[in-house]
Write a protein that holds these residues in place. Structure first.
Motif, PDB file in Angstrom:
ATOM      1  N   PRO A  12      46.974  42.749  36.175  1.00 49.31           N
ATOM      2  CA  PRO A  12      45.668  42.845  36.676  1.00 49.31           C
ATOM      3  C   PRO A  12      45.297  44.009  37.334  1.00 49.31           C
ATOM      4  N   THR A  13      45.940  44.464  37.907  1.00 53.74           N
ATOM      5  CA  THR A  13      45.622  45.956  38.484  1.00 53.74           C
ATOM      6  C   THR A  13      45.223  47.002  37.457  1.00 53.74           C
ATOM      7  N   ASP A  14      46.158  46.979  36.570  1.00 57.75           N
ATOM      8  CA  ASP A  14      45.808  47.756  35.338  1.00 57.75           C
ATOM      9  C   ASP A  14      44.414  47.965  34.641  1.00 57.75           C
ATOM     10  N   VAL A  15      44.522  46.303  34.406  1.00 55.59           N
ATOM     11  CA  VAL A  15      42.998  45.847  33.686  1.00 55.59           C
ATOM     12  C   VAL A  15      41.821  46.324  34.449  1.00 55.59           C
ATOM     13  N   LEU A  16      41.890  45.687  35.860  1.00 61.83           N
ATOM     14  CA  LEU A  16      40.607  46.214  36.515  1.00 61.83           C
ATOM     15  C   LEU A  16      40.270  47.430  36.766  1.00 61.83           C
ATOM     16  N   THR A  17      41.416  48.335  36.901  1.00 61.70           N
ATOM     17  CA  THR A  17      41.423  49.894  37.067  1.00 61.70           C
ATOM     18  C   THR A  17      40.617  50.323  35.786  1.00 61.70           C
ATOM     19  N   ASP A  18      41.388  50.002  34.525  1.00 60.46           N
ATOM     20  CA  ASP A  18      40.664  50.322  33.338  1.00 60.46           C
ATOM     21  C   ASP A  18      39.020  49.798  33.251  1.00 60.46           C
ATOM     22  N   LEU A  19      38.789  48.921  33.650  1.00 60.52           N
ATOM     23  CA  LEU A  19      37.365  48.141  33.764  1.00 60.52           C
ATOM     24  C   LEU A  19      36.500  49.323  34.311  1.00 60.52           C
ATOM     25  N   ILE A  20      36.999  49.605  35.683  1.00 61.31           N
ATOM     26  CA  ILE A  20      36.211  50.405  36.624  1.00 61.31           C
ATOM     27  C   ILE A  20      36.100  51.713  35.848  1.00 61.31           C
ATOM     28  N   ALA A  53      43.314  35.709  43.166  1.00 66.15           N
ATOM     29  CA  ALA A  53      42.125  36.365  43.123  1.00 66.15           C
ATOM     30  C   ALA A  53      42.365  37.803  43.142  1.00 66.15           C
ATOM     31  N   TYR A  54      41.938  38.419  42.417  1.00 67.78           N
ATOM     32  CA  TYR A  54      41.857  39.854  42.306  1.00 67.78           C
ATOM     33  C   TYR A  54      40.574  40.541  42.453  1.00 67.78           C
ATOM     34  N   ILE A  55      40.598  41.460  43.180  1.00 66.00           N
ATOM     35  CA  ILE A  55      38.905  42.089  43.711  1.00 66.00           C
ATOM     36  C   ILE A  55      39.233  43.641  43.568  1.00 66.00           C
ATOM     37  N   VAL A  56      38.227  44.142  42.734  1.00 65.75           N
ATOM     38  CA  VAL A  56      38.323  45.669  42.973  1.00 65.75           C
ATOM     39  C   VAL A  56      36.790  45.914  43.256  1.00 65.75           C
ATOM     40  N   HIS A  57      36.850  47.021  44.237  1.00 62.14           N
ATOM     41  CA  HIS A  57      35.457  47.339  44.725  1.00 62.14           C
ATOM     42  C   HIS A  57      35.215  48.914  44.896  1.00 62.14           C
ATOM     43  N   VAL A  58      34.040  49.491  44.676  1.00 57.98           N
ATOM     44  CA  VAL A  58      33.784  50.639  45.025  1.00 57.98           C
ATOM     45  C   VAL A  58      32.491  50.645  45.839  1.00 57.98           C
ATOM     46  N   THR A 107      36.122  35.073  55.704  1.00 52.11           N
ATOM     47  CA  THR A 107      36.931  36.282  55.783  1.00 52.11           C
ATOM     48  C   THR A 107      36.495  37.167  54.877  1.00 52.11           C
ATOM     49  N   LEU A 108      36.220  38.511  55.622  1.00 51.12           N
ATOM     50  CA  LEU A 108      35.799  39.728  54.753  1.00 51.12           C
ATOM     51  C   LEU A 108      36.951  40.174  53.981  1.00 51.12           C
ATOM     52  N   LEU A 109      36.946  40.241  52.498  1.00 53.53           N
ATOM     53  CA  LEU A 109      37.928  40.683  51.737  1.00 53.53           C
ATOM     54  C   LEU A 109      37.772  42.138  51.353  1.00 53.53           C
ATOM     55  N   THR A 110      37.073  42.846  51.655  1.00 55.34           N
ATOM     56  CA  THR A 110      36.721  44.192  51.146  1.00 55.34           C
ATOM     57  C   THR A 110      36.453  45.198  52.330  1.00 55.34           C
ATOM     58  N   LYS A 111      36.695  46.293  52.189  1.00 51.38           N
ATOM     59  CA  LYS A 111      36.428  47.503  53.435  1.00 51.38           C
ATOM     60  C   LYS A 111      35.511  48.518  52.778  1.00 51.38           C
ATOM     61  N   THR A 151      35.926  61.472  38.635  1.00 55.12           N
ATOM     62  CA  THR A 151      37.194  60.365  38.620  1.00 55.12           C
ATOM     63  C   THR A 151      36.643  59.241  39.871  1.00 55.12           C
ATOM     64  N   VAL A 152      37.110  58.106  39.881  1.00 59.35           N
ATOM     65  CA  VAL A 152      36.759  57.196  40.594  1.00 59.35           C
ATOM     66  C   VAL A 152      37.751  56.537  41.137  1.00 59.35           C
ATOM     67  N   ASN A 153      37.898  56.263  42.658  1.00 57.02           N
ATOM     68  CA  ASN A 153      38.869  55.810  43.264  1.00 57.02           C
ATOM     69  C   ASN A 153      38.674  54.298  43.860  1.00 57.02           C
ATOM     70  N   PRO A 154      38.857  53.171  43.149  1.00 51.78           N
ATOM     71  CA  PRO A 154      38.778  51.876  43.614  1.00 51.78           C
ATOM     72  C   PRO A 154      39.602  51.174  44.478  1.00 51.78           C
ATOM     73  N   THR A 155      39.341  50.404  45.338  1.00 52.40           N
ATOM     74  CA  THR A 155      40.197  49.690  46.093  1.00 52.40           C
ATOM     75  C   THR A 155      40.457  48.451  45.522  1.00 52.40           C
ATOM     76  N   ILE A 156      41.689  47.893  45.133  1.00 46.91           N
ATOM     77  CA  ILE A 156      41.932  46.738  44.640  1.00 46.91           C
ATOM     78  C   ILE A 156      42.983  45.911  45.661  1.00 46.91           C
ATOM     79  N   THR A 157      42.393  44.517  45.825  1.00 48.24           N
ATOM     80  CA  THR A 157      43.229  43.637  46.661  1.00 48.24           C
ATOM     81  C   THR A 157      43.327  42.254  45.758  1.00 48.24           C
ATOM     82  N   ALA A 158      44.325  41.613  46.391  1.00 53.72           N
ATOM     83  CA  ALA A 158      44.881  40.455  45.651  1.00 53.72           C
ATOM     84  C   ALA A 158      45.075  39.319  46.709  1.00 53.72           C
ATOM     85  N   PHE A 159      44.851  38.035  46.625  1.00 47.93           N
ATOM     86  CA  PHE A 159      45.244  37.069  47.398  1.00 47.93           C
ATOM     87  C   PHE A 159      45.094  35.689  46.880  1.00 47.93           C
TER      88      PHE A 159
END
Length: 251
Positions: A73-81, A118-123, A137-141, A178-186
């Motif tokens: 999931p991390t690789d897929v989301l990073t590629d999507l972003i 749940a996997y969340i990627v954000h920028v 609960t806030l899941l992103t910073k 380049t872009v540096n997203p943050t990915i979290t999972a819970f």
């Protein structure tokens, strides 16, 4: 088909003349996203729309990779972003007045299993929250200057609320090579609700206000989505406001 279903709503608000937010609700493959554009008249709108269009175009292929176990999931989301980032850069290169445009994004996918994850990627500063048993609960910073100040103890949470630089981003899609997203999972439970939003919601409502709205009625994603957007508009609607609410299909 995903066991989770999302509903989205976006409004221009009561002050802005252009809606620079965009969102994706791709229930058939279990991908949901919110983007909030920035950069010149129309530039932010195009950046957000380009990011969301890329997500929509690539979501099915990404879901297949996940389902077949061909990629994490991390690789897929990073590629999507990364694809969304590159698409914005390419649009900006094609028209000089779009130079410097960018967008935030928060993207959610839920991977099935004995315990769904749940996997969340954000920028940027578009956010994801989880509502569970009355607790929000806030899941992103936020990727903002203010968040850096808070981490370093330069500001208090109270002074940060009115600081003139509180909406200055430190990361965005389409900005830089380049872009540096943050990915979290819970882990996610059947009674959970996940909320994605642009800062047009969180400018108008404190987290406790959001929690109160969510706790006020049944957890039906359509009703929750409408209640949150209406609450932001009732508070003044100073920015575009976009909300995506994701809940189990049984809700």
């Amino acid at each position: 088909m995903s066991a989770w279903i999302g509903v989205g709503r976006s409004e221009i608000g009561l002050v802005r003349t252009l809606n620079q937010d965009a969102f994706a609700v791709i229930n058939e493959v279990g991908v949901w996203a919110v983007a909030d554009g920035m950069g010149g008249h129309a530039g932010g709108e195009i950046a957000a729309q380009t990011a969301i269009a890329t997500v929509q175009a690539e979501a099915a292929a990404s879901s297949r990779l996940l389902g077949n176990g061909q990629a994490s999931p991390t690789d897929v989301l990073t590629d999507l972003i990364s694809r969304a980032h590159d698409a914005i850069l390419n649009r900006a290169r094609s028209k000089s007045k779009l130079k410097g445009m960018g967008t935030t994004i928060v993207l959610l996918t839920i991977v099935s299993g004995p315990v769904p994850v749940a996997y969340i990627v954000h920028v940027g500063d578009s956010r994801a929250y989880r509502f569970r048993s009355g607790t929000l609960t806030l899941l992103t910073k936020d990727h903002t200057l203010i968040e850096k100040y808070l981490e370093r103890g330069i500001l208090t949470a109270e002074t940060a609320k009115t600081h003139p630089e509180r909406h200055v981003l430190t990361r965005a899609l389409g900005v830089g090579s380049t872009v540096n997203p943050t990915i979290t999972a819970f882990p996610i439970l059947p009674e959970d609700l996940v909320l994605l939003c642009s800062d047009g919601l969180t400018k108008m409502l404190e987290d406790e206000d959001v929690r109160t709205v969510l706790a006020a009625g049944e957890i039906n994603p359509i009703r929750v989505c409408n209640r949150l957007v209406t609450a932001a508009l009732d508070r003044g609607g100073e920015d575009n406001v976009t909300v995506v609410v994701v809940a189990p299909r049984s809700s």
